[in-house]
Motif scaffolding. Sequence first.
Motif, PDB file in Angstrom:
ATOM      1  N   ARG A 161       1.277  37.028 -21.425  1.00 17.56           N
ATOM      2  CA  ARG A 161       1.912  35.963 -20.647  1.00 17.56           C
ATOM      3  C   ARG A 161       0.889  35.287 -19.753  1.00 17.56           C
ATOM      4  NH1 ARG A 161       7.003  39.551 -18.843  1.00 17.56           N
ATOM      5  NH2 ARG A 161       8.144  39.430 -20.791  1.00 17.56           N
ATOM      6  N   GLY A 162       1.201  34.071 -19.376  1.00 18.39           N
ATOM      7  CA  GLY A 162       0.346  33.374 -18.435  1.00 18.39           C
ATOM      8  C   GLY A 162       0.526  33.928 -17.032  1.00 18.39           C
ATOM      9  N   GLY A 163      -0.481  33.758 -16.208  1.00 18.94           N
ATOM     10  CA  GLY A 163      -0.417  34.218 -14.821  1.00 18.94           C
ATOM     11  C   GLY A 163      -1.749  34.776 -14.370  1.00 18.94           C
ATOM     12  N   MET A 164      -1.753  35.368 -13.219  1.00 15.01           N
ATOM     13  CA  MET A 164      -2.967  35.953 -12.659  1.00 15.01           C
ATOM     14  C   MET A 164      -3.246  37.291 -13.326  1.00 15.01           C
ATOM     15  SD  MET A 164      -3.975  33.700 -10.532  1.00 15.01           S
ATOM     16  CE  MET A 164      -5.327  34.642  -9.862  1.00 15.01           C
ATOM     17  N   MET A 165      -4.522  37.589 -13.500  1.00 16.34           N
ATOM     18  CA  MET A 165      -4.910  38.855 -14.113  1.00 16.34           C
ATOM     19  C   MET A 165      -6.056  39.457 -13.320  1.00 16.34           C
ATOM     20  SD  MET A 165      -5.756  39.536 -18.091  1.00 16.34           S
ATOM     21  CE  MET A 165      -6.083  41.165 -18.700  1.00 16.34           C
ATOM     22  N   VAL A 166      -6.016  40.780 -13.199  1.00 18.55           N
ATOM     23  CA  VAL A 166      -7.108  41.546 -12.597  1.00 18.55           C
ATOM     24  C   VAL A 166      -7.569  42.512 -13.674  1.00 18.55           C
ATOM     25  CG1 VAL A 166      -7.783  43.178 -10.803  1.00 18.55           C
ATOM     26  CG2 VAL A 166      -6.125  41.396 -10.292  1.00 18.55           C
ATOM     27  N   ALA A 167      -8.868  42.543 -13.917  1.00 19.55           N
ATOM     28  CA  ALA A 167      -9.434  43.438 -14.921  1.00 19.55           C
ATOM     29  C   ALA A 167     -10.562  44.234 -14.289  1.00 19.55           C
ATOM     30  CB  ALA A 167      -9.956  42.630 -16.100  1.00 19.55           C
ATOM     31  N   VAL A 168     -10.695  45.485 -14.721  1.00 23.08           N
ATOM     32  CA  VAL A 168     -11.735  46.347 -14.175  1.00 23.08           C
ATOM     33  C   VAL A 168     -12.385  47.129 -15.309  1.00 23.08           C
ATOM     34  CG1 VAL A 168     -10.053  48.184 -13.645  1.00 23.08           C
ATOM     35  CG2 VAL A 168     -12.246  48.138 -12.453  1.00 23.08           C
ATOM     36  N   ALA A 169     -13.712  47.204 -15.269  1.00 20.05           N
ATOM     37  CA  ALA A 169     -14.451  48.012 -16.247  1.00 20.05           C
ATOM     38  C   ALA A 169     -14.313  49.472 -15.843  1.00 20.05           C
ATOM     39  CB  ALA A 169     -15.913  47.591 -16.275  1.00 20.05           C
ATOM     40  N   VAL A 170     -13.950  50.322 -16.817  1.00 20.75           N
ATOM     41  CA  VAL A 170     -13.711  51.733 -16.537  1.00 20.75           C
ATOM     42  C   VAL A 170     -14.506  52.612 -17.492  1.00 20.75           C
ATOM     43  CG1 VAL A 170     -11.383  51.319 -15.637  1.00 20.75           C
ATOM     44  CG2 VAL A 170     -11.687  51.812 -18.062  1.00 20.75           C
ATOM     45  N   ASP A 171     -14.588  53.898 -17.155  1.00 21.00           N
ATOM     46  CA  ASP A 171     -15.125  54.884 -18.092  1.00 21.00           C
ATOM     47  C   ASP A 171     -13.993  55.875 -18.377  1.00 21.00           C
ATOM     48  OD1 ASP A 171     -14.985  56.634 -15.909  1.00 21.00           O
ATOM     49  OD2 ASP A 171     -17.103  56.392 -15.422  1.00 21.00           O
ATOM     50  N   GLY A 172     -14.277  56.909 -19.134  1.00 24.95           N
ATOM     51  CA  GLY A 172     -13.248  57.864 -19.529  1.00 24.95           C
ATOM     52  C   GLY A 172     -12.494  58.490 -18.373  1.00 24.95           C
ATOM     53  N   GLN A 173     -13.213  58.813 -17.294  1.00 21.02           N
ATOM     54  CA  GLN A 173     -12.576  59.479 -16.162  1.00 21.02           C
ATOM     55  C   GLN A 173     -11.789  58.510 -15.272  1.00 21.02           C
ATOM     56  OE1 GLN A 173     -16.062  59.945 -16.702  1.00 21.02           O
ATOM     57  NE2 GLN A 173     -15.634  61.775 -17.919  1.00 21.02           N
ATOM     58  N   SER A 174     -12.218  57.261 -15.201  1.00 20.56           N
ATOM     59  CA  SER A 174     -11.582  56.335 -14.260  1.00 20.56           C
ATOM     60  C   SER A 174     -10.489  55.473 -14.890  1.00 20.56           C
ATOM     61  CB  SER A 174     -12.644  55.435 -13.623  1.00 20.56           C
ATOM     62  OG  SER A 174     -13.269  54.630 -14.598  1.00 20.56           O
ATOM     63  N   GLU A 175     -10.314  55.557 -16.191  1.00 19.45           N
ATOM     64  CA  GLU A 175      -9.301  54.725 -16.861  1.00 19.45           C
ATOM     65  C   GLU A 175      -7.907  55.007 -16.310  1.00 19.45           C
ATOM     66  OE1 GLU A 175      -7.388  53.878 -21.274  1.00 19.45           O
ATOM     67  OE2 GLU A 175      -9.238  55.032 -21.130  1.00 19.45           O
ATOM     68  N   GLN A 176      -7.498  56.250 -16.262  1.00 20.45           N
ATOM     69  CA  GLN A 176      -6.161  56.591 -15.786  1.00 20.45           C
ATOM     70  C   GLN A 176      -5.989  56.249 -14.310  1.00 20.45           C
ATOM     71  OE1 GLN A 176      -3.608  57.513 -17.869  1.00 20.45           O
ATOM     72  NE2 GLN A 176      -2.397  57.062 -16.044  1.00 20.45           N
ATOM     73  N   LYS A 177      -7.058  56.375 -13.540  1.00 20.74           N
ATOM     74  CA  LYS A 177      -6.995  56.023 -12.116  1.00 20.74           C
ATOM     75  C   LYS A 177      -6.674  54.532 -11.963  1.00 20.74           C
ATOM     76  CE  LYS A 177     -10.565  57.184  -9.507  1.00 20.74           C
ATOM     77  NZ  LYS A 177     -11.721  57.190  -8.598  1.00 20.74           N
ATOM     78  N   ALA A 178      -7.325  53.675 -12.762  1.00 17.37           N
ATOM     79  CA  ALA A 178      -7.063  52.232 -12.700  1.00 17.37           C
ATOM     80  C   ALA A 178      -5.623  51.930 -13.117  1.00 17.37           C
ATOM     81  CB  ALA A 178      -8.046  51.478 -13.590  1.00 17.37           C
ATOM     82  N   ILE A 179      -5.151  52.582 -14.178  1.00 22.78           N
ATOM     83  CA  ILE A 179      -3.773  52.373 -14.640  1.00 22.78           C
ATOM     84  C   ILE A 179      -2.790  52.775 -13.549  1.00 22.78           C
ATOM     85  CG2 ILE A 179      -2.037  53.176 -16.295  1.00 22.78           C
ATOM     86  CD1 ILE A 179      -4.382  53.387 -18.361  1.00 22.78           C
ATOM     87  N   ASP A 180      -3.028  53.914 -12.910  1.00 18.90           N
ATOM     88  CA  ASP A 180      -2.141  54.380 -11.841  1.00 18.90           C
ATOM     89  C   ASP A 180      -2.116  53.410 -10.664  1.00 18.90           C
ATOM     90  OD1 ASP A 180      -1.554  56.622 -13.365  1.00 18.90           O
ATOM     91  OD2 ASP A 180      -2.958  57.934 -12.288  1.00 18.90           O
TER      92      ASP A 180
END
Length: 183
Positions: free
Chosen positions: A130-149
């Motif tokens: 969908r259109g709108g604002m987006m925030v994206a972050v580069a992650v590694d294996g350990q930090s992926e779930q932290k970003a999702i949370d």
Amino acid sequence: MSKIIGAHFQLQEETDRAREALVAAGFPDDRISNFFVSDAGQHAVTPIGGDHIVSPGAKESPEGAAKGMATGGAIGAALGAATVPVTGPLGPVIGGLVGAHVGSLYSFSHMKEAGEQEDGSVANQVEPRRGGMMVAVAVDGQSEQKAIDIFRQLGTHHIERAEGTIENRDWRDFNPVSVPDWV
């Protein structure tokens, strides 16, 4: 290239809060990107604008109109021939023309509605971005779930996973028409 977790928000204030929360959680600020994603069809990725050279729902239009005209023309000519005693030799001609016109209009009823997807299309199998604002972050294996949370705590329900490069706050290889891999 790294793994990227992106979340969709409606307001600029929400993206600012998301960036602050990610930085507070230890993500490097220059590996976080905020940007606006246009609605589908408005990305101007083709030389003539738009997302596709041919509209996805319109590729059957010429064939459908031709079938409708042929069928309607034949029926109209037959009906016009039956009226020859009243209309004379113009009956089949006029009947054929009117029938072709009505048949071509009838073929439009079989076209896809605006936004309806092609049969078998990948877009039928996933929810589109969908259109709108987006925030994206580069992650590694350990930090992926932290970003999702973090994104879930901030209330977004549209979180996607991708591969790409974020440098100096810019997701350089983001493709707005790619099919999202929803988390």
